[in-house]
Write an enzyme that holds these catalytic residues in place. Structure first.
Site, PDB file in Angstrom:
ATOM      1  CB  SER A 136      -1.037   0.088   1.153  1.00 55.36           C
ATOM      2  OG  SER A 136      -1.908   1.254   1.314  1.00 55.36           O
ATOM      3  CE  LYS A 162      -4.424  -0.002   0.294  1.00 57.58           C
ATOM      4  NZ  LYS A 162      -5.269  -0.593   1.658  1.00 57.58           N
ATOM      5  CE  LYS A 164      -4.201   3.863   2.402  1.00 60.49           C
ATOM      6  NZ  LYS A 164      -5.388   3.238   2.990  1.00 60.49           N
ATOM      7  CG  ASP A 189      -8.097   2.393   0.647  1.00 56.80           C
ATOM      8  OD1 ASP A 189      -9.393   2.917   0.857  1.00 56.80           O
ATOM      9  OD2 ASP A 189      -7.353   2.300   1.653  1.00 56.80           O
ATOM     10  CD  GLU A 216      -9.284  -0.797   0.532  1.00 58.30           C
ATOM     11  OE1 GLU A 216      -9.510  -1.042   1.854  1.00 58.30           O
ATOM     12  OE2 GLU A 216      -8.494  -0.873  -0.322  1.00 58.30           O
ATOM     13  CG  ASP A 241     -11.176  -0.948   4.959  1.00 54.84           C
ATOM     14  OD1 ASP A 241     -11.317  -1.285   6.205  1.00 54.84           O
ATOM     15  OD2 ASP A 241      -9.784  -0.210   4.778  1.00 54.84           O
ATOM     16  CE  LYS A 265      -7.219  -1.678   6.989  1.00 49.14           C
ATOM     17  NZ  LYS A 265      -7.969  -0.925   6.150  1.00 49.14           N
ATOM     18  N   GLY A 293      -4.463  -4.240   6.310  1.00 52.45           N
ATOM     19  CA  GLY A 293      -3.323  -3.831   7.264  1.00 52.45           C
ATOM     20  C   GLY A 293      -3.358  -2.616   8.027  1.00 52.45           C
TER      21      GLY A 293
END
Length: 382
Positions: A136, A162, A164, A189, A216, A241, A265, A293
């Site tokens: 990530s 991934k 952000k 995400d 996400e 999530d 998670k 995570g």
């Protein structure tokens, strides 16, 4: 089995590379480690991986410490039980505070697995001997910086990345990464940063053409209807999530068709038991899952590896090697990814030696059920 002693350690570790999400940037991580000891001297370890600030959710390190010392320790200390369900029932009256409960749940599972001489993955019902890991990446100062980070992780063997995203940092950086890496397993995400409006929909429709594995948590956690409407407009799978904390949330997600992928998670859901139950519900519904995570240290990361060995975790999970985040970890051997894959330990419990002396030296605050609380130099009460 009787829980004879409970110890807590508040520990901070600096990140090798600062990490920015849609809400804030962080350069270090502070988590709480939970050690349980039974009457036979066996120990089990868990990790309360709550953020320091209330941006991901309501819990923080400070609130988790309060809940742990005031409610969870007294509830579990001296309790007897032969199963995880019997021991975890100690905190059945405590609502919310999932991160705090998850740390104790992990310690219970580790202790019972060690007492039976089996791996945590086996205790959970895992079937894999290795899991595929993804990384990530946070928001970077520039697109060039982001491309450098992606290249670094690809060179390290990771096949899934991934990114952000946040309003103003979305379509352009994603297109740049996709152009540079057309074959990359890529997803984004938002951590719920986008409002449910026409402009946000336009952004996600543009991202829909970039061959993403998933988008996400685009909208705020409680707005499942907004996610349902967006999923109906997109070819790309929406992944939830923060929206899914309890099993009831998952059932609502499925009923509303608010997403086609679930990020499990362990910390967000309150521990390994409910995470495993969520896996089972998702598998029955045909929903693929993966393990997210929270920048866990080695103890929490090892638990994530164990649950990622369950058969429904068919997408790469956030269980990348410890060396991506920290100069030194608190377990031996540290978690290592080779060609983007992490071995699932077959040794008892989490399968790693916990470096207790390192934890004791580095802790800024400790709590021992058998003694008074200790606040070390430089620590603050809170």
């Amino acid at each position: 089995m009787r829980i004879a002693r409970v110890r807590l350690f508040r520990l901070r570790q600096e990140l090798l590379h600062s990490f920015e999400t849609s809400s804030h940037r962080k350069s270090g991580i502070e988590h709480i480690l939970v050690e349980l000891t039974d009457d036979d001297g066996r120990t089990g370890w868990g990790e309360i991986a709550s953020p320091s600030d209330p941006y991901f959710g309501a819990e923080t390190t400070a609130t988790a410490w309060e809940i742990a010392t005031r409610y969870l320790v007294p509830a579990l200390w001296g309790r007897e039980g032969e199963t995880t369900a019997e021991l975890e029932s100690a905190w059945s009256r405590i609502r919310g505070n999932e991160f705090a409960r998850a740390g104790f749940s992990g310690a219970v599972w580790d202790l019972l697995a060690r007492s039976r001489g089996i791996a945590l993955s086996e205790a959970l019902g895992g079937t894999r001997t290795e899991v595929v890991a993804g990384v990530s990446l946070g928001i970077e100062p520039s697109i060039d910086d982001l491309l450098a980070q992606v290249a670094l992780q690809r060179d390290a063997g990771y096949g899934r990345v991934k990114l952000k995203i946040a309003p103003g940092w979305d379509v352009e950086p994603v297109r740049a990464v996709r152009a540079a890496h057309p074959d990359l397993d890529l997803h984004v995400d938002a951590n719920g940063a986008y409002p449910d409006d026409a402009e946000s929909t336009r952004v996600f429709e543009m991202l829909d053409g970039e061959g993403l594995t998933m988008i996400e948590q685009p909208f705020e956690p409680r707005d499942l209807m907004a996610h349902s409407r967006l999923q109906a407009r997109l070819t790309t799978d929406v992944c939830l999530d923060e929206s899914v904390v309890a099993l009831g949330d998952l059932h609502t997600m499925l009923r509303l068709q608010a997403g086609r992928v679930l990020n499990i998670k362990v910390s967000r859901m309150g521990g390994l038991s409910i995470a495993r139950a969520a896996h089972d519900v998702a598998v029955d519904a045909g929903i693929p899952v993966w393990c997210g995570g929270m920048h866990e240290f080695g103890i929490g990361r090892a638990a994530n590896v164990a649950i990622s060995s369950l058969p429904g975790f068919v997408l790469p999970s956030d269980v990348s090697g410890s060396d991506k985040y920290y100069a030194a970890d608190i377990i031996d051997p540290p978690i290592v990814a080779i060609d983007g894959r992490v071995r699932v330990p077959q040794e008892p419990g989490i399968g790693h030696e916990v470096l207790v002396e390192r934890i004791e030296r580095g802790a800024t605050r400790t709590f021992d059920s058998a003694a008074a609380e200790t606040v070390h130099a430089g620590a603050t009460k809170g």
